[in-house]
Design a protein around this motif. Sequence first.
Motif, mmCIF file in Angstrom:
data_model
loop_
_atom_site.group_PDB
_atom_site.id
_atom_site.type_symbol
_atom_site.label_atom_id
_atom_site.label_comp_id
_atom_site.label_asym_id
_atom_site.label_seq_id
_atom_site.Cartn_x
_atom_site.Cartn_y
_atom_site.Cartn_z
ATOM 1 N N LYS A 165 -3.502 -1.543 -6.126
ATOM 2 C CA LYS A 165 -3.742 -2.558 -5.097
ATOM 3 C C LYS A 165 -4.567 -3.716 -5.666
ATOM 4 O O LYS A 165 -4.215 -4.889 -5.504
ATOM 5 C CB LYS A 165 -4.479 -1.900 -3.925
ATOM 6 C CG LYS A 165 -4.690 -2.797 -2.718
ATOM 7 C CD LYS A 165 -5.492 -2.017 -1.674
ATOM 8 C CE LYS A 165 -6.036 -2.916 -0.595
ATOM 9 N NZ LYS A 165 -5.157 -3.017 0.566
ATOM 10 N N ASP A 169 0.811 -1.215 0.000
ATOM 11 C CA ASP A 169 0.000 0.000 0.000
ATOM 12 C C ASP A 169 0.850 1.273 0.000
ATOM 13 O O ASP A 169 0.525 2.242 -0.688
ATOM 14 C CB ASP A 169 -0.940 0.011 1.216
ATOM 15 C CG ASP A 169 -2.063 -1.008 1.062
ATOM 16 O OD1 ASP A 169 -2.111 -1.676 0.002
ATOM 17 O OD2 ASP A 169 -2.875 -1.148 1.993
ATOM 18 N N THR A 182 -4.134 4.555 -6.570
ATOM 19 C CA THR A 182 -3.715 3.710 -5.451
ATOM 20 C C THR A 182 -4.553 2.428 -5.412
ATOM 21 O O THR A 182 -4.027 1.314 -5.291
ATOM 22 C CB THR A 182 -3.902 4.467 -4.105
ATOM 23 O OG1 THR A 182 -3.279 5.738 -4.206
ATOM 24 C CG2 THR A 182 -3.284 3.692 -2.949
ATOM 25 N N TYR A 183 -5.853 2.595 -5.541
ATOM 26 C CA TYR A 183 -6.760 1.442 -5.468
ATOM 27 C C TYR A 183 -6.575 0.516 -6.672
ATOM 28 O O TYR A 183 -6.582 -0.715 -6.533
ATOM 29 C CB TYR A 183 -8.203 1.940 -5.384
ATOM 30 C CG TYR A 183 -9.188 0.877 -4.985
ATOM 31 C CD1 TYR A 183 -9.171 0.320 -3.704
ATOM 32 C CD2 TYR A 183 -10.139 0.400 -5.897
ATOM 33 C CE1 TYR A 183 -10.066 -0.673 -3.349
ATOM 34 C CE2 TYR A 183 -11.029 -0.597 -5.543
ATOM 35 C CZ TYR A 183 -10.996 -1.122 -4.274
ATOM 36 O OH TYR A 183 -11.875 -2.112 -3.918
ATOM 37 N N ARG A 214 0.634 4.220 -2.810
ATOM 38 C CA ARG A 214 0.284 5.606 -2.496
ATOM 39 C C ARG A 214 1.387 6.564 -2.960
ATOM 40 O O ARG A 214 1.113 7.636 -3.502
ATOM 41 C CB ARG A 214 0.019 5.733 -0.986
ATOM 42 C CG ARG A 214 -0.351 7.122 -0.504
ATOM 43 C CD ARG A 214 -1.740 7.564 -1.008
ATOM 44 N NE ARG A 214 -1.909 9.012 -0.853
ATOM 45 C CZ ARG A 214 -3.029 9.681 -1.125
ATOM 46 N NH1 ARG A 214 -4.091 9.055 -1.573
ATOM 47 N NH2 ARG A 214 -3.098 10.979 -0.968
#
Lengths: 212, 333
Positions: free
Chosen positions: B328, B292, B324-325, B296
């Motif tokens: 991920k 993470d 970011t998502y 970010r």
Amino acid sequence: MSNDDLKSQPADPTRRKFLLTSGSGVAASLVVGYVPALARDAAGEVDLAPTAEGPNIEGAVPITLRINGREHSLRIDPRTTLLDCIRETVTLTGTKKGCDHGQCGACTVHVNGKRVLSCLNLALMHDGEEITTVEGLGTPDAMHPMQAAFLACDAYQCGYCTSGQIMSAVALLKEPCGTDDASVKELMSGNICRCGAYSNIVAAIQQVRKNV
Amino acid sequence: MHIFEFIRPTDPAAAIAAAAQSKTAQQGADVRFMGGGTTLIDLMKLNVETPDRVLDINRLSLDKIEDTADGGLKIGATVRNSDLANHPKVQKDYLVLSQAILNGASAQIRNMATVGGNLLQRTRCVYFRDTAMSCNKREPGSGCPAITGHNRTLAILGTSEHCIATNPSDMCVAMAALEATIHVQGSKGSRVVSFGDFHLLPGNTPHRETVLEPGDLITHVTLPPPVVGSKQLYLKLRDRASYEFALASAAVMLTIASGRITHARVALGGVGTKPWRSPEAETALAGKPANDATFRQAAEAALRNAKAQSENKFKIELARRCLTYALKMASMS
Ligand SMILES: Cc1cc2nc3c(=O)[nH]c(=O)nc-3n(C[C@H](O)[C@H](O)[C@H](O)COP(=O)(O)OP(=O)(O)OC[C@H]3O[C@@H](n4cnc5c(N)ncnc54)[C@H](O)[C@@H]3O)c2cc1C
Ligand code: SF4
Ligand code: FES
Ligand code: FES
């Protein structure tokens, strides 16, 4: 028109026929202003047979459109969209104009079996191609299963978006689409319903998909 | 709509010769190719586009998807967006492209839209679409009312004081990440343009959007051979769940070995004046642990030079979170 008039109407899905036979002042004035082609056709006033004649438009070009299995030899202004050609020139008014800019789906028809927006297409692009409109799917006496499902599921309120919804839904049957409601909603997102009949539209489509 | 002559060339040379007579291939062109027409007819109805001649390119046999000798893919310019998105090889090896296309527009529009047309779709800036308003992109030198007006959906990356319009394409974002190549045939012969060089920043010539010159016909796009083991994802955030342009989107490709990122490609949509490849994010990801904190940091790097307008400050953080998502989710796929 009173509520009684409405109630006394038989369960006839042909809204135009309903307007014409109800004999109300509203319907009469509609008829005077613009006689719907189907009405004129029914009254034997217009001949929808192939014709090379068209309104005498400057710069008009010849085109042959195959709509619902029937050939129409026409002369049209090159700017004519497929939608305007279907509605105004060929006078099949089942296909609707909502936004005229690709944003609502009311004008959805099939070209060579695939659903497209007739408002963002020039009629000239479709010389010789196979076009299907809602009139070509079925008739009130012999409805396409999707038309019957829309009726059974009450999948409309005002009905303005309905022909586009049905054309989309029929095309969807042949497209890659998950079995769940969410997949159907995603692939039907190009058809806006101002009345918000969405859940019943999905129900109608799922009913047909289960039976194929 | 301006009256035009409709022509249906059957060989590319004739189409190119006819188009070469246009005074420009950019805004104000008097000859236009027509792919699906979903951008062009829309803008012709608004009198934003007023070509005298329209050349339908759908009979030029540019509608095939073929394997290339090096294991990549060759996509003809008039291949429909839906056919490309649903092609088995695209779904298997270039998933991010399939997802990006299927997230764009509607099923009907994807059935009509061509690859060439999608590369050249125009901004949805409301002033550009309204001939009653001034707009530097439409009428050079007339001003940019968006800067002090409605700019909620407009760009935060690559803007200039002359234009802040967003490039609205989803397909292009994936093609930027995939490092596609655009093949152009013009009156002086054929040439190839790498994806990153195709679209131009607005600078002080916002009416010039691409490197295309009069007569230039996009014949096809090629994709390099697939990256082995690449995890791909397209994430699109918008005002409604479907049938809406992106406020922010991200196309990501990650290759991870023993928890470390060995290869990363990142591009953003809905935020740039052109499809926005982010070398900054790619550098921030390369060689780092796939976690993470890294994701970010990559998002921070991608948006470091973002500049907000009066209504769209929210897009900076939205784009960071979107990227970011996406990283991920891709890493977990
Ligand atoms: C209501 C609506 C919603 C939409 N939503 C989205 C969305 O969410 N995401 C998204 O990405 N897109 C969206 N779109 C845009 C859509 O994807 C584009 O309109 C489409 O991709 C354009 O392709 P086309 O073939 O129809 O282009 P056309 O209109 O045929 O052409 C566009 C331009 O490209 C030129 N051109 C076309 N082909 C070539 C060629 N081979 N060589 C050189 N020049 C060429 C034309 O001359 C024209 O200037 C939406 C469109 C509408 C109307
Ligand atoms: S942002 Fe660009 S397209 Fe929009 S009004 Fe300004 S100059 Fe025109
Ligand atoms: S009338 Fe064609 S999409 Fe609205
Ligand atoms: S039923 Fe009224 S718009 Fe759909």
